[in-house]
Design a protein around this motif. Structure first.
Motif, PDB file in Angstrom:
ATOM      1  N   PRO A 169       0.847  -0.797   0.264  1.00  0.00           N
ATOM      2  CA  PRO A 169       0.305  -0.276   0.145  1.00  0.00           C
ATOM      3  C   PRO A 169       0.790   1.142  -0.044  1.00  0.00           C
ATOM      4  CG  PRO A 169      -0.544  -1.767   1.724  1.00  0.00           C
ATOM      5  CD  PRO A 169       0.881  -1.643   1.003  1.00  0.00           C
ATOM      6  N   HIS A 170       2.483   0.723   0.727  1.00  0.00           N
ATOM      7  CA  HIS A 170       2.741   2.465   0.795  1.00  0.00           C
ATOM      8  C   HIS A 170       4.256   2.714  -1.074  1.00  0.00           C
ATOM      9  CE1 HIS A 170       1.112   3.270   3.626  1.00  0.00           C
ATOM     10  NE2 HIS A 170       1.735   1.063   4.793  1.00  0.00           N
ATOM     11  N   LEU A 171       3.816   1.559  -1.368  1.00  0.00           N
ATOM     12  CA  LEU A 171       5.184   1.834  -2.780  1.00  0.00           C
ATOM     13  C   LEU A 171       5.577   2.946  -3.272  1.00  0.00           C
ATOM     14  CD1 LEU A 171       5.051  -1.720  -3.854  1.00  0.00           C
ATOM     15  CD2 LEU A 171       6.935  -0.671  -2.572  1.00  0.00           C
ATOM     16  N   PHE A 172       4.233   3.190  -3.706  1.00  0.00           N
ATOM     17  CA  PHE A 172       4.529   4.388  -4.570  1.00  0.00           C
ATOM     18  C   PHE A 172       4.319   6.006  -3.568  1.00  0.00           C
ATOM     19  CE2 PHE A 172       3.118   1.689  -7.196  1.00  0.00           C
ATOM     20  CZ  PHE A 172       3.502   1.666  -7.813  1.00  0.00           C
ATOM     21  N   GLU A 173       4.269   5.716  -2.189  1.00  0.00           N
ATOM     22  CA  GLU A 173       4.932   6.608  -1.409  1.00  0.00           C
ATOM     23  C   GLU A 173       6.024   7.827  -1.277  1.00  0.00           C
ATOM     24  OE1 GLU A 173       3.190   6.181   2.487  1.00  0.00           O
ATOM     25  OE2 GLU A 173       1.637   5.390   1.970  1.00  0.00           O
ATOM     26  N   ARG A 174       6.249   8.600  -1.359  1.00  0.00           N
ATOM     27  CA  ARG A 174       7.666   9.299  -2.004  1.00  0.00           C
ATOM     28  C   ARG A 174       8.742   9.446  -0.173  1.00  0.00           C
ATOM     29  NH1 ARG A 174       6.307  15.871  -3.635  1.00  0.00           N
ATOM     30  NH2 ARG A 174       5.157  15.053  -5.665  1.00  0.00           N
ATOM     31  N   PHE A 175       9.768   8.952  -0.578  1.00  0.00           N
ATOM     32  CA  PHE A 175      11.024   8.353   0.248  1.00  0.00           C
ATOM     33  C   PHE A 175      10.596   7.147   0.811  1.00  0.00           C
ATOM     34  CE2 PHE A 175      10.614  13.167   0.179  1.00  0.00           C
ATOM     35  CZ  PHE A 175      11.766  13.376  -0.637  1.00  0.00           C
ATOM     36  N   TYR A 176       9.492   6.377   0.283  1.00  0.00           N
ATOM     37  CA  TYR A 176       8.726   5.549   1.432  1.00  0.00           C
ATOM     38  C   TYR A 176      10.061   4.131   0.918  1.00  0.00           C
ATOM     39  CZ  TYR A 176       7.176   1.231   3.334  1.00  0.00           C
ATOM     40  OH  TYR A 176       6.533   0.375   3.704  1.00  0.00           O
ATOM     41  N   ARG A 177      10.962   3.611   1.946  1.00  0.00           N
ATOM     42  CA  ARG A 177      11.665   2.130   1.389  1.00  0.00           C
ATOM     43  C   ARG A 177      11.165   1.538   2.376  1.00  0.00           C
ATOM     44  NH1 ARG A 177      16.076   1.668   2.362  1.00  0.00           N
ATOM     45  NH2 ARG A 177      17.148   1.585   1.091  1.00  0.00           N
ATOM     46  N   GLY A 178      11.239   0.253   1.628  1.00  0.00           N
ATOM     47  CA  GLY A 178       9.967  -0.828   1.504  1.00  0.00           C
ATOM     48  C   GLY A 178      11.290  -1.863   2.424  1.00  0.00           C
ATOM     49  N   ARG A 179      10.672  -3.066   3.283  1.00  0.00           N
ATOM     50  CA  ARG A 179      11.533  -4.080   4.530  1.00  0.00           C
ATOM     51  C   ARG A 179      12.931  -4.397   3.048  1.00  0.00           C
ATOM     52  NH1 ARG A 179       8.697  -9.050   5.998  1.00  0.00           N
ATOM     53  NH2 ARG A 179       9.299  -9.850   3.927  1.00  0.00           N
ATOM     54  N   ASN A 180      12.593  -4.734   1.649  1.00  0.00           N
ATOM     55  CA  ASN A 180      13.702  -5.581   0.790  1.00  0.00           C
ATOM     56  C   ASN A 180      14.048  -4.239   0.051  1.00  0.00           C
ATOM     57  OD1 ASN A 180      13.441  -7.816   1.790  1.00  0.00           O
ATOM     58  ND2 ASN A 180      11.239  -8.001   0.977  1.00  0.00           N
ATOM     59  N   ALA A 181      14.548  -3.261   0.530  1.00  0.00           N
ATOM     60  CA  ALA A 181      14.570  -1.764  -0.630  1.00  0.00           C
ATOM     61  C   ALA A 181      16.424  -2.046  -0.569  1.00  0.00           C
ATOM     62  CB  ALA A 181      14.263  -0.794   0.021  1.00  0.00           C
ATOM     63  N   GLY A 182      16.950  -1.594  -1.801  1.00  0.00           N
ATOM     64  CA  GLY A 182      18.310  -1.544  -2.040  1.00  0.00           C
ATOM     65  C   GLY A 182      19.153  -0.350  -1.077  1.00  0.00           C
ATOM     66  N   LYS A 183      20.525  -0.553  -0.808  1.00  0.00           N
ATOM     67  CA  LYS A 183      20.689   0.251  -0.276  1.00  0.00           C
ATOM     68  C   LYS A 183      21.240   1.015  -0.537  1.00  0.00           C
ATOM     69  CE  LYS A 183      23.955  -3.597   2.223  1.00  0.00           C
ATOM     70  NZ  LYS A 183      25.023  -3.546   2.593  1.00  0.00           N
ATOM     71  N   SER A 184      20.816   1.317  -1.962  1.00  0.00           N
ATOM     72  CA  SER A 184      21.718   3.010  -2.641  1.00  0.00           C
ATOM     73  C   SER A 184      20.149   3.504  -3.229  1.00  0.00           C
ATOM     74  CB  SER A 184      21.911   2.305  -4.257  1.00  0.00           C
ATOM     75  OG  SER A 184      20.771   1.397  -4.722  1.00  0.00           O
ATOM     76  N   GLY A 185      19.065   2.986  -3.185  1.00  0.00           N
ATOM     77  CA  GLY A 185      17.779   3.485  -3.097  1.00  0.00           C
ATOM     78  C   GLY A 185      16.997   5.081  -2.061  1.00  0.00           C
ATOM     79  N   ILE A 186      16.558   5.661  -2.174  1.00  0.00           N
ATOM     80  CA  ILE A 186      16.380   6.958  -1.873  1.00  0.00           C
ATOM     81  C   ILE A 186      14.724   6.924  -1.437  1.00  0.00           C
ATOM     82  CG2 ILE A 186      18.219   8.074  -2.264  1.00  0.00           C
ATOM     83  CD1 ILE A 186      17.158   9.664  -4.619  1.00  0.00           C
ATOM     84  N   GLY A 187      13.662   5.803  -2.212  1.00  0.00           N
ATOM     85  CA  GLY A 187      12.316   5.819  -2.481  1.00  0.00           C
ATOM     86  C   GLY A 187      11.150   7.430  -3.021  1.00  0.00           C
ATOM     87  N   ILE A 188      12.312   7.430  -3.726  1.00  0.00           N
ATOM     88  CA  ILE A 188      11.398   8.134  -4.749  1.00  0.00           C
ATOM     89  C   ILE A 188      11.195   7.882  -6.149  1.00  0.00           C
ATOM     90  CG2 ILE A 188      12.117  10.693  -5.915  1.00  0.00           C
ATOM     91  CD1 ILE A 188      13.618  11.299  -4.024  1.00  0.00           C
ATOM     92  N   GLY A 189      12.175   6.926  -6.602  1.00  0.00           N
ATOM     93  CA  GLY A 189      11.393   6.178  -8.027  1.00  0.00           C
ATOM     94  C   GLY A 189      10.428   6.022  -8.449  1.00  0.00           C
ATOM     95  N   LEU A 190       9.853   5.305  -7.251  1.00  0.00           N
ATOM     96  CA  LEU A 190       8.194   4.682  -7.956  1.00  0.00           C
ATOM     97  C   LEU A 190       7.133   5.721  -8.101  1.00  0.00           C
ATOM     98  CD1 LEU A 190       8.203   1.166  -5.857  1.00  0.00           C
ATOM     99  CD2 LEU A 190       8.991   2.014  -8.833  1.00  0.00           C
ATOM    100  N   SER A 191       7.912   6.974  -6.337  1.00  0.00           N
ATOM    101  CA  SER A 191       6.663   8.076  -6.536  1.00  0.00           C
ATOM    102  C   SER A 191       6.536   8.813  -7.875  1.00  0.00           C
ATOM    103  CB  SER A 191       6.966   8.878  -5.383  1.00  0.00           C
ATOM    104  OG  SER A 191       6.412  10.148  -5.664  1.00  0.00           O
ATOM    105  N   LEU A 192       8.245   8.539  -8.463  1.00  0.00           N
ATOM    106  CA  LEU A 192       8.085   9.588  -9.694  1.00  0.00           C
ATOM    107  C   LEU A 192       7.762   8.936 -10.921  1.00  0.00           C
ATOM    108  CD1 LEU A 192      11.511  11.151  -9.716  1.00  0.00           C
ATOM    109  CD2 LEU A 192       9.765  12.106  -9.570  1.00  0.00           C
ATOM    110  N   ALA A 193       7.617   7.671 -10.866  1.00  0.00           N
ATOM    111  CA  ALA A 193       6.885   6.728 -11.690  1.00  0.00           C
ATOM    112  C   ALA A 193       5.843   7.206 -11.935  1.00  0.00           C
ATOM    113  CB  ALA A 193       7.273   5.748 -12.145  1.00  0.00           C
TER     114      ALA A 193
END
Length: 348
Positions: free
Chosen positions: A294-318
Motif C-alpha cells: 500500500p505504500h510503495l508509491f509514497e515519496r521517500f518510502y523504503r520497503g523492507r527489502n529496499a536496496g542500499k542505494s535507494g532513496i525512495g523516490i523512483g516509484l513515486s516519480l514513476a
C-alpha cells in the motif's frame, strides 16, 4: 414548513376569491332581473365563479413551480461554475427556505475558495523549499566530486594493503556521491512537479521502442548485477506520451525489479485494446512484502527489502509521470513469485 404554509394560504385565498366572485356575480344578476333567474341558474353562476378561483389557483401554483425550477437551475449552473473554477462569490437577500439554502451554499463555496488558496500557497512554498534544498545540496556535491578527482591524482600508496584500502574507501565515496547526485536531481524534478512547471511534450511512440530504449539506458547496471531483460516484439502499438519522462518512469520500474530480482531476469509484456495500452514489468524475485504494497508509491518510502542505494523516490516519480499522462500504475505480487508492475495508458 413555511413553503407549505404559503401554498395553503394561497389556496385559501384563491378559493375564497372564487366563492366571493361567484356570490357577487349572482347578486348582481339577481338585482338586474331577479325574475329571470331560477335556482339552477344561480348554481351555474356559483360554479363558474368557483372554477374561476380554481383556475387562478392552478395558474398561481404553476407560476410558483416555474419560479422554483428557475431558481434551482440557476443554483445548479452556479455549482457547475464552481466545479470549473469560474464561479464568483454570491450572496442572497431572500428570507424563505430556498434562500437560506442558497446562503449556506454560498458560504460553503467562499470557505472552499479560501481553503484552496491556502493549500495552493502551501504547495508552492513546499515546491520552492524542495528546489532550494536541491540547490543547496548541489554545492557540496560539486566540492566532494572535485576532491575525489584530486585524490585519485595525488594520493600515493606504498603497499598493496594501502592500495586495497584506498580503493575500497574511494569506491564507497563515489557510490555515496552518486546517491547524493541522484537525490538532488530527484528533488528538483519533484519541485517542478509540485509547482506545475514540468511540461510534458506528448507525441506518438511505439511501446516496443520505448521499452527497448529504457533497457538500453540501464545496460551498464544490468551488466554489473548480472541481470538480463526480456522484451518481446509483439507488433506495433502506439501510445501518445512524453517519450523522455515516460521512459524515465519505465526505467525506475526496471531498476526496482533489478534490485529485487536476485540478479535474475526482468520480463516485459504489453498489449492494447480500444480503451487502453497495458505494459507489464516483473521479476523472478521474492516479491513485495505484503505490508509494503500500500505504500510503495509514497515519496521517500523504503520497503523492507529496499536496496542500499535507494532513496525512495523512483516509484513515486514513476507514478506521477504516468498519472499525468492519463494513465494508472499499480504494483502487486505475481502468482508464484516475483514483483509485478502494471501500467495502463488510456486512449481518452
Amino acid at each position: 414548513m413555511s413553503g407549505r404554509k404559503n401554498i395553503l394560504v394561497i389556496l385559501g385565498f384563491v378559493l375564497s376569491t372564487g366563492l366571493i366572485t361567484a356570490a357577487v356575480s349572482a347578486m348582481l344578476v339577481s338585482r338586474h332581473d331577479s325574475r329571470l333567474l331560477n335556482y339552477n341558474q344561480r348554481v351555474l353562476f356559483t360554479a363558474i365563479g368557483f372554477l374561476a378561483g380554481v383556475f387562478l389557483f392552478f395558474l398561481t401554483f404553476l407560476y410558483r413551480n416555474k419560479m422554483e425550477a428557475m431558481r434551482i437551475q440557476a443554483l445548479v449552473d452556479y455549482l457547475e461554475q464552481v466545479n470549473t473554477g469560474k464561479a464568483v462569490i454570491l450572496s442572497t437577500s431572500g428570507e424563505d427556505d430556498f434562500s437560506k439554502l442558497e446562503d449556506e451554499i454560498y458560504k460553503t463555496v467562499t470557505f472552499l475558495y479560501q481553503t484552496k488558496e491556502v493549500a495552493v500557497q502551501a504547495k508552492n512554498d513546499f515546491a520552492e523549499n524542495l528546489s532550494n534544498i536541491a540547490h543547496q545540496i548541489k554545492t557540496p556535491i560539486t566540492a566532494i566530486s572535485l576532491s575525489i578527482q584530486m585524490m585519485k591524482q595525488d594520493f600515493v600508496v606504498h603497499t598493496r594493503e594501502e592500495e586495497k584500502s584506498y580503493g575500497k574507501h574511494l569506491e564507497q565515496m563515489e557510490k555515496q556521491l552518486s546517491r547524493l547526485t541522484h537525490l538532488e536531481e530527484a528533488l528538483l524534478v519533484l519541485a517542478r512537479l509540485d509547482a506545475g512547471t514540468l511540461l510534458l511534450q506528448k507525441r506518438e511512440v511505439d511501446v516496443f521502442t520505448l521499452l527497448t530504449l529504457a533497457a538500453d539506458n540501464l545496460r551498464e547496471l544490468f551488466t554489473e548485477t548480472g541481470t538480463s531483460i526480456d522484451i518481446p516484439e509483439l507488433g506495433e502499438m502506439v501510445v501518445t506520451v512524453d517519450p523522455d519522462w515516460t521512459m524515465e518512469a519505465v526505467m525506475n520500474l526496471m531498476k526496482n525489479c533489478m534490485e529485487h530480482g536476485n540478479a535474475g531476469e526482468i520480463h516485459c509484456f504489453y498489449g492494447q485494446n480500444p480503451l487502453y495500452t497495458e505494459i507489464l514489468i516483473w521479476d523472478d524475485g521474492e516479491g513485495f512484502a505484503k505490508e509494503d504494497i500500500p505504500h510503495l508509491f509514497e515519496r521517500f518510502y523504503r520497503g523492507r527489502n529496499a536496496g542500499k542505494s535507494g532513496i525512495g523516490i523512483g516509484l513515486s516519480l514513476a507514478k506521477e509521470m504516468i498519472e499525468r499522462q492519463n494513465g494508472t500504475i499499480r504494483a502487486r505480487n505475481k502468482p508464484g513469485s516475483g514483483a509485478l508492475f502494471e501500467i495502463r495508458i488510456y486512449s481518452h
